[in-house]
Scaffold this motif. Structure first.
Motif, mmCIF file in Angstrom:
data_model
loop_
_atom_site.group_PDB
_atom_site.id
_atom_site.type_symbol
_atom_site.label_atom_id
_atom_site.label_comp_id
_atom_site.label_asym_id
_atom_site.label_seq_id
_atom_site.Cartn_x
_atom_site.Cartn_y
_atom_site.Cartn_z
ATOM 1 N N LEU A 196 41.862 -8.226 -54.132
ATOM 2 C CA LEU A 196 40.812 -7.632 -54.343
ATOM 3 C C LEU A 196 41.115 -6.760 -53.166
ATOM 4 O O LEU A 196 39.800 -5.947 -53.863
ATOM 5 N N GLU A 208 42.407 -3.753 -56.073
ATOM 6 C CA GLU A 208 41.381 -4.099 -56.926
ATOM 7 C C GLU A 208 39.238 -3.543 -56.813
ATOM 8 O O GLU A 208 38.984 -2.480 -57.208
ATOM 9 N N TYR A 209 39.086 -3.875 -55.284
ATOM 10 C CA TYR A 209 37.867 -2.783 -54.483
ATOM 11 C C TYR A 209 37.690 -1.297 -55.041
ATOM 12 O O TYR A 209 37.143 -0.338 -55.546
ATOM 13 N N ILE A 244 33.269 -8.041 -56.731
ATOM 14 C CA ILE A 244 34.658 -7.517 -55.679
ATOM 15 C C ILE A 244 34.203 -8.560 -54.181
ATOM 16 O O ILE A 244 34.739 -8.703 -53.797
ATOM 17 N N GLN A 254 33.967 -11.477 -53.077
ATOM 18 C CA GLN A 254 34.921 -12.774 -53.811
ATOM 19 C C GLN A 254 35.593 -12.777 -52.013
ATOM 20 O O GLN A 254 36.688 -13.213 -52.045
#
Length: 502
Positions: free
Chosen positions: A222, A225-226, A306, A309
């Protein structure tokens, strides 16, 4: 002849002056218990016939009881010494046991007492009869009284002993209960449950470790991804996006939280993240007034998703960490309890042995107390082993002794033998010379002539006087004996006339 007459006179006087002795006796039968010992086991001492007989005999033959008998019936009123009186009466009272052979084999000698013959001897027939009945009555009463007393004392003793053992049993029970309560989690019967729980906790800890690693991997993904999403939307126009500063601060805080889970606060990484968070918190945050009006809603939505999450993953990491810490504590507690089980089992086994011993003693004494109570009830109801009067004493019709005919016959025979012996002894000890054979042996020569002894008139007169006197004496003695026999057999016994009645 003189010796014979003298001895016969003495013997006759002695025989006819001997007191009459009468005997009265009764028979007591010993009956088995009405209820068999296989059904009810009575007190062991009450089952021995010989011991029962000895006990009642000791009571009847005690000095106190014999003294009361003497006072009641006037047996020997002149006897003041209780010891001598007891010895005399003990000789007068006789006990003869009747036995039955119960041997199964010829080499065995097992005899059981089945009866008792009680006799009493005395000079007066009426008193003899009364005393014999009194003695048998005392024997029967004393037998019942002694067995009842013994059974009551046994019951009382066993009841007290039962109460004491009950207190000991309750004390041991309390000790066992307190011990089990103190070590409730380390009892031997919980060992299998603890082992199963230990394996479950270890499995759960392993599962939590795997979940923790997966969550960390998810957080890294994450984060990447962030960063990727943020970088893809970051261009020159978006540099002043008011969410950029906030996103960097949140990201730094998330990294700090993850580091705190893994490291201590003194760790260099934790310190660096704390400084980064502090700088981001001090940095100016763009507001609606000074921020550019232009925004990218797609970027904002993607980054918010994100971020949500990431926060969920951080919360899950904290929960996993808390669960793992709690299970580790439970694991340590279970291990301590399992290690303590052998020691607890040893102490509990000792207490259990004490409890089993106390319970066994209590049950044994309780069983004996119940049997003793039943034996007491049997004794009170006279249903146990008992003495039964089989034959009452009879009034003595004939004297037991002396047997005067036999004594007189023995006296005549003894007087004759003693008379001959005495005459022979006198002849042997007499130094006078009698006959020509004696003279020849002394002088060792033959005699020329024998001159016979010539009695004078004086010697003849004296000899006739002696014979006359002896004849008259014998006649007088015979007459006296006949008179005494006539009085004894037809008037009254000589012993009652010559000897004061007792």
């Amino acid at each position: 002849m003189t010796i014979f007459v003298l001895l016969m006179t003495i013997i006759t006087i002695v025989v006819f002056t001997l007191p009459f002795v009468y005997r009265s006796e009764g028979r007591i039968a010993i009956e088995a218990p009405v209820i068999s010992n296989d059904v009810v086991k009575t007190v062991s001492a009450a089952n021995y016939v010989d011991e029962s007989i000895d006990k009642v005999k000791q009571k009847v033959l005690s000095r106190k009881n014999l003294s009361s008998l003497n006072q009641k019936y006037g047996l020997y009123p002149e006897m003041l010494d209780e010891k001598k009186l007891a010895l005399i009466l003990m000789k007068n009272i006789t006990f003869t046991s009747e036995t039955k052979d119960t041997s199964r084999n010829t080499w065995e000698n097992q005899k059981v007492t089945v009866g008792l013959i009680v006799g009493f001897e005395y000079s007066d027939p009426e008193t003899t009869y009364q005393v014999a009945n009194e003695i048998i009555k005392q024997l029967l009463e004393e037998n019942v009284r002694s067995k009842t007393k013994q059974a009551s004392e046994t019951t009382g003793f066993l009841t007290g002993e039962l109460d004491r053992l009950k207190e000991e049993l309750e004390l041991v029970e309390n000790k066992v209960a307190v011990y089990k309560q103190k070590y409730a989690n380390s009892l031997p019967e919980h060992q299998e449950m603890h082992m199963a729980s230990l394996e479950q906790i270890r499995t759960a800890i392993k599962d939590l470790g795997r979940e923790y690693k997966n969550t960390q991997e998810e957080l890294r993904y994450l984060d990447v991804e962030y960063t990727t999403t943020s970088a893809s939307f970051n261009n020159g126009a978006d540099a002043l996006d008011p969410l950029s500063t906030v996103s960097a601060l949140d990201k730094a805080r998330a990294e700090l939280n993850r580091s705190l889970v893994l490291y201590k606060e003194t760790h260099p990484t934790v310190r660096a993240l704390k400084r980064k968070v502090a700088l981001l918190e001090k940095a100016p945050v763009a507001t609606k007034e000074n921020a550019p009006v232009r925004r990218n809603p797609v970027k904002t939505l993607a980054l918010a998703k994100i971020k949500t999450q990431i926060e969920s993953a951080n919360v899950r990491l904290g929960s996993i960490t808390s669960q793992k810490r709690s299970m580790s504590h439970q694991l340590a507690t279970l291990q301590r309890q399992i290690v303590q089980i052998p020691q607890v089992e040893s102490g509990l086994s000792k207490l259990q042995r004490d409890y089993d011993n106390a319970k066994a003693k209590y049950e044994d004494v309780k069983s004996k107390q119940i049997n003793a109570k039943i034996a007491e009830n049997l004794a009170l109801a006279n249903k146990g082993e008992r003495f039964i009067l089989k034959q009452s004493p009879e009034f003595p019709k004939f004297r037991e002794s002396p047997k005067r005919t036999l004594l007189m016959a023995l006296g005549v025979f003894g007087s004759l033998i003693l008379g001959f012996l005495f005459a022979f002894l006198l002849e042997m000890l007499d130094p006078r010379v009698r006959g020509q054979a004696t003279i020849s042996s002394i002088v060792d020569a033959k005699l020329l002539a024998v001159i016979p002894y010539i009695e004078t008139h004086t010697e003849l007169a004296r000899k006739k006087k002696i014979i006359k006197f002896f004849s008259v004496g014998m006649m007088v003695l015979i007459v006296l004996c006949l008179i005494a026999a006539t009085v004894h057999f037809f008037v009254a016994p000589l012993n009652t006339l010559l000897i004061a009645p007792r």
